[in-house]
Design an enzyme around this catalytic site. Structure first.
Site, PDB file in Angstrom:
ATOM      1  N   GLY A   1     -50.247 -11.173 -24.903  1.00 37.55           N
ATOM      2  CA  GLY A   1     -50.740 -10.378 -23.766  1.00 37.55           C
ATOM      3  C   GLY A   1     -49.608  -9.571 -23.153  1.00 37.55           C
TER       4      GLY A   1
ATOM      5  N   GLY B   1     -50.208  -6.273 -20.946  1.00 40.19           N
ATOM      6  CA  GLY B   1     -51.026  -6.274 -19.734  1.00 40.19           C
ATOM      7  C   GLY B   1     -50.173  -6.198 -18.472  1.00 40.19           C
TER       8      GLY B   1
ATOM      9  CB  VAL C   1     -48.533 -10.917 -16.211  1.00 42.45           C
ATOM     10  CG1 VAL C   1     -47.399 -11.916 -16.027  1.00 42.45           C
ATOM     11  CG2 VAL C   1     -49.577 -11.093 -15.103  1.00 42.45           C
TER      12      VAL C   1
ATOM     13  CE1 TYR D   1     -59.711 -15.479 -16.963  1.00 38.78           C
ATOM     14  CE2 TYR D   1     -59.848 -16.523 -14.803  1.00 38.78           C
ATOM     15  CZ  TYR D   1     -59.144 -15.777 -15.733  1.00 38.78           C
ATOM     16  OH  TYR D   1     -57.881 -15.328 -15.435  1.00 38.78           O
TER      17      TYR D   1
ATOM     18  N   PRO E   1     -50.821 -18.551 -11.200  1.00 34.78           N
ATOM     19  CG  PRO E   1     -50.418 -16.655 -12.472  1.00 34.78           C
ATOM     20  CD  PRO E   1     -51.097 -17.983 -12.513  1.00 34.78           C
ATOM     21  CB  THR E   2     -52.133 -16.508  -5.673  1.00 32.58           C
ATOM     22  OG1 THR E   2     -50.794 -16.052  -5.504  1.00 32.58           O
ATOM     23  CG2 THR E   2     -52.227 -17.951  -5.220  1.00 32.58           C
TER      24      THR E   2
ATOM     25  CE  LYS F   1     -64.841   2.429  -2.738  1.00 32.77           C
ATOM     26  NZ  LYS F   1     -65.565   1.375  -2.012  1.00 32.77           N
TER      27      LYS F   1
HETATM   28  P1  NDP Z   1     -54.425  -7.867 -18.553  1.00 36.87           P
HETATM   29  O1  NDP Z   1     -55.902  -7.720 -18.640  1.00 36.87           O
HETATM   30  O2  NDP Z   1     -53.638  -6.838 -17.823  1.00 36.87           O
HETATM   31  O3  NDP Z   1     -53.833  -8.002 -20.024  1.00 36.87           O
HETATM   32  C1  NDP Z   1     -54.435  -8.830 -20.963  1.00 36.87           C
HETATM   33  C2  NDP Z   1     -53.535  -8.916 -22.163  1.00 36.87           C
HETATM   34  O4  NDP Z   1     -54.130  -9.824 -23.096  1.00 36.87           O
HETATM   35  C3  NDP Z   1     -53.349  -7.591 -22.881  1.00 36.87           C
HETATM   36  O5  NDP Z   1     -52.035  -7.506 -23.385  1.00 36.87           O
HETATM   37  C4  NDP Z   1     -54.343  -7.695 -24.028  1.00 36.87           C
HETATM   38  O6  NDP Z   1     -53.964  -6.927 -25.158  1.00 36.87           O
HETATM   39  C5  NDP Z   1     -54.243  -9.184 -24.353  1.00 36.87           C
HETATM   40  N1  NDP Z   1     -55.431  -9.677 -25.047  1.00 36.87           N
HETATM   41  C6  NDP Z   1     -56.709  -9.728 -24.573  1.00 36.87           C
HETATM   42  N2  NDP Z   1     -57.534 -10.216 -25.518  1.00 36.87           N
HETATM   43  C7  NDP Z   1     -56.748 -10.485 -26.610  1.00 36.87           C
HETATM   44  C8  NDP Z   1     -57.018 -10.999 -27.909  1.00 36.87           C
HETATM   45  N3  NDP Z   1     -58.258 -11.345 -28.283  1.00 36.87           N
HETATM   46  N4  NDP Z   1     -55.986 -11.122 -28.776  1.00 36.87           N
HETATM   47  C9  NDP Z   1     -54.731 -10.777 -28.416  1.00 36.87           C
HETATM   48  N5  NDP Z   1     -54.412 -10.301 -27.196  1.00 36.87           N
HETATM   49  C10 NDP Z   1     -55.412 -10.152 -26.299  1.00 36.87           C
HETATM   50  O7  NDP Z   1     -54.153  -9.316 -17.958  1.00 36.87           O
HETATM   51  P2  NDP Z   1     -53.117  -9.757 -16.834  1.00 36.87           P
HETATM   52  O8  NDP Z   1     -51.749  -9.324 -17.209  1.00 36.87           O
HETATM   53  O9  NDP Z   1     -53.706  -9.396 -15.511  1.00 36.87           O
HETATM   54  O10 NDP Z   1     -53.229 -11.348 -16.948  1.00 36.87           O
HETATM   55  C11 NDP Z   1     -52.259 -12.111 -17.644  1.00 36.87           C
HETATM   56  C12 NDP Z   1     -52.602 -13.569 -17.461  1.00 36.87           C
HETATM   57  O11 NDP Z   1     -52.619 -13.885 -16.072  1.00 36.87           O
HETATM   58  C13 NDP Z   1     -53.991 -13.938 -18.002  1.00 36.87           C
HETATM   59  O12 NDP Z   1     -53.911 -15.169 -18.670  1.00 36.87           O
HETATM   60  C14 NDP Z   1     -54.844 -14.057 -16.742  1.00 36.87           C
HETATM   61  O13 NDP Z   1     -55.889 -14.968 -16.929  1.00 36.87           O
HETATM   62  C15 NDP Z   1     -53.840 -14.544 -15.725  1.00 36.87           C
HETATM   63  N6  NDP Z   1     -54.122 -14.242 -14.316  1.00 36.87           N
HETATM   64  C16 NDP Z   1     -54.313 -12.938 -13.890  1.00 36.87           C
HETATM   65  C17 NDP Z   1     -54.521 -12.682 -12.547  1.00 36.87           C
HETATM   66  C18 NDP Z   1     -54.651 -11.270 -12.022  1.00 36.87           C
HETATM   67  O14 NDP Z   1     -54.787 -11.112 -10.765  1.00 36.87           O
HETATM   68  N7  NDP Z   1     -54.592 -10.240 -12.858  1.00 36.87           N
HETATM   69  C19 NDP Z   1     -54.571 -13.769 -11.551  1.00 36.87           C
HETATM   70  C20 NDP Z   1     -54.314 -15.067 -12.100  1.00 36.87           C
HETATM   71  C21 NDP Z   1     -54.106 -15.284 -13.437  1.00 36.87           C
HETATM   72  P3  NDP Z   1     -54.423  -5.366 -25.308  1.00 36.87           P
HETATM   73  O15 NDP Z   1     -53.580  -4.595 -24.335  1.00 36.87           O
HETATM   74  O16 NDP Z   1     -54.112  -5.029 -26.711  1.00 36.87           O
HETATM   75  O17 NDP Z   1     -55.885  -5.349 -24.978  1.00 36.87           O
END
Ligand code: NDP
Length: 322
Positions: free
Chosen positions: A9, A12, A14, A144, A171-172, A195
């Site tokens: 991930g 994304g 984080v 989830y 994390p929060t 928005k």
């Molecule tokens: P994002 O949605 O920004 O990023 C998700 C990441 O996971 C991307 O890199 C995506 O790759 C990858 N991914 C998704 N599906 C697959 C798959 N099937 N195979 C391989 N890679 C995959 O997530 P965040 O950075 O926001 O979240 C990171 C972590 O933090 C997660 O575990 C989430 O549950 C947790 N979290 C997030 C919060 C928030 O406020 N955002 C709060 C608390 C926890 P690609 O870019 O190629 O799609």
């Protein structure tokens, strides 16, 4: 010994923040890259982690000694409610494949990412690390939440049966550059930023759902990134740890909105639509364990972090997830 850190991930919110910190902090410093370290930030295009063969190929390719596992199917309330089985199943598959590959490939350390959604719906506040399994999660995102809870169960099982050094972070609410700013499916800060930006561009009023009174703990992604790097180097305990600002650093949605209006430079009319539901007033989580273990941490002031995030969104509007 050479260290290879694989961040699943890695593309994304984080993952990009960890990459930013690792690449901008001085080499060899507390949060910077160490001379013997290689960092890999993997996206889903490198391998769909729902698939065991593709997960194994990723591990065979990079041979990670350490893994920060962030990859997840993440979504806002609407998608979580509509696709409960998909959120349950995809996340169970992703987590099971990553944990098992970390075991079979003899990864020295694995940190997985949970969320405060894992906590029971009916619970005594503040949330702390001992309350994860003490009642069912809120039904809106039970798919989830249950998938994430299972990571903690598996971590204990891998440790007890095979002695694996697996743990998890909770994390929060996270915000920062590279967030998901999709109006239909974003979390509260990126949705309001988007928005407000559109209201400024179009000369329309900026209307925020609810009273603005609920309080939340928000963590800046760059601060969270440092905490993950600290965990990687210094936290060797199977029990999860909450990564958050303190309970006394909650901000109201009104304070969030004021800071967004200021950062965006919106000078039009803004108001709260009090006919819309507010959600829970507070869901405070304790960061006592974190502060006890890390021995003090300087969180970025909220307004400063928000300003960085808004600037990033405006500069990257054409390529951001909108
Ligand atoms: P994002 O949605 O920004 O990023 C998700 C990441 O996971 C991307 O890199 C995506 O790759 C990858 N991914 C998704 N599906 C697959 C798959 N099937 N195979 C391989 N890679 C995959 O997530 P965040 O950075 O926001 O979240 C990171 C972590 O933090 C997660 O575990 C989430 O549950 C947790 N979290 C997030 C919060 C928030 O406020 N955002 C709060 C608390 C926890 P690609 O870019 O190629 O799609």
């Amino acid at each position: 010994m050479a260290t290879v850190v694989l961040v699943t991930g890695g593309t994304g919110l984080v993952g990009k923040a960890i990459q930013h910190i690792i690449e901008t902090e001085p080499v060899g410093s507390k949060y910077g890259k160490l001379p013997n370290e290689t960092w890999i930030f993997a996206s889903s295009s490198e391998g769909d982690l729902r698939n065991p063969e593709q997960t194994n190929k990723l591990y065979e390719k990079y041979k990670p000694t350490h893994v920060i596992h962030l990859a997840a199917l993440v979504g806002g309330l609407f998608r979580n409610m509509k696709y409960k089985l998909t959120f349950l199943r995809d996340n169970i598959l992703i987590n099971d494949n990553v944990l098992h590959a970390s075991y079979t490939h003899k990864t020295t350390k694995l940190i997985s990412c949970l969320s405060t959604c894992v906590f029971p719906d009916k619970v005594e506040y503040p949330l702390d690390e001992n309350k994860i399994h003490s009642g069912p999660p809120h039904e809106s995102n039970f798919g989830y939440a249950h998938a994430k809870r299972m990571v903690d169960v598996q971590n204990h099982a891998y440790k007890e049966e095979f002695g694996c050094n697996f743990t998890s972070a909770i994390p929060t609410n996270i915000f920062g550059p590279h967030d998901n700013y999709d109006l239909e499916d974003a979390h509260v800060i990126p949705a309001l930023v988007h928005k407000c930006y559109l209201a400024k561009q179009n000369g329309t009023p900026f209307i925020v759902a609810g009273t603005g009174k609920p309080l939340r703990q928000f963590i800046f992604s760059h601060d969270l990134a440092k905490l993950f790097i600290w965990m990687l180097r210094d936290y060797d305990d199977v029990e999860p740890i909450i990564l958050s600002v303190g309970e006394d650093e909650e901000v109201s949605i009104k304070e969030v909105t004021d800071a967004i209006v200021k950062a965006v430079g919106f000078e039009g009319h803004y108001s709260f639509d009090t006919t819309k539901a507010d959600g829970q007033f507070r869901k405070p989580a304790s960061n006592k364990k974190l502060l006890d273990r890390i021995g003090g941490f300087q969180f970025t002031p909220f307004e400063q972090a928000l300003d960085i995030s808004v600037k990033w969104f405006i500069e990257n509007y054409d390529t951001a997830r909108t």
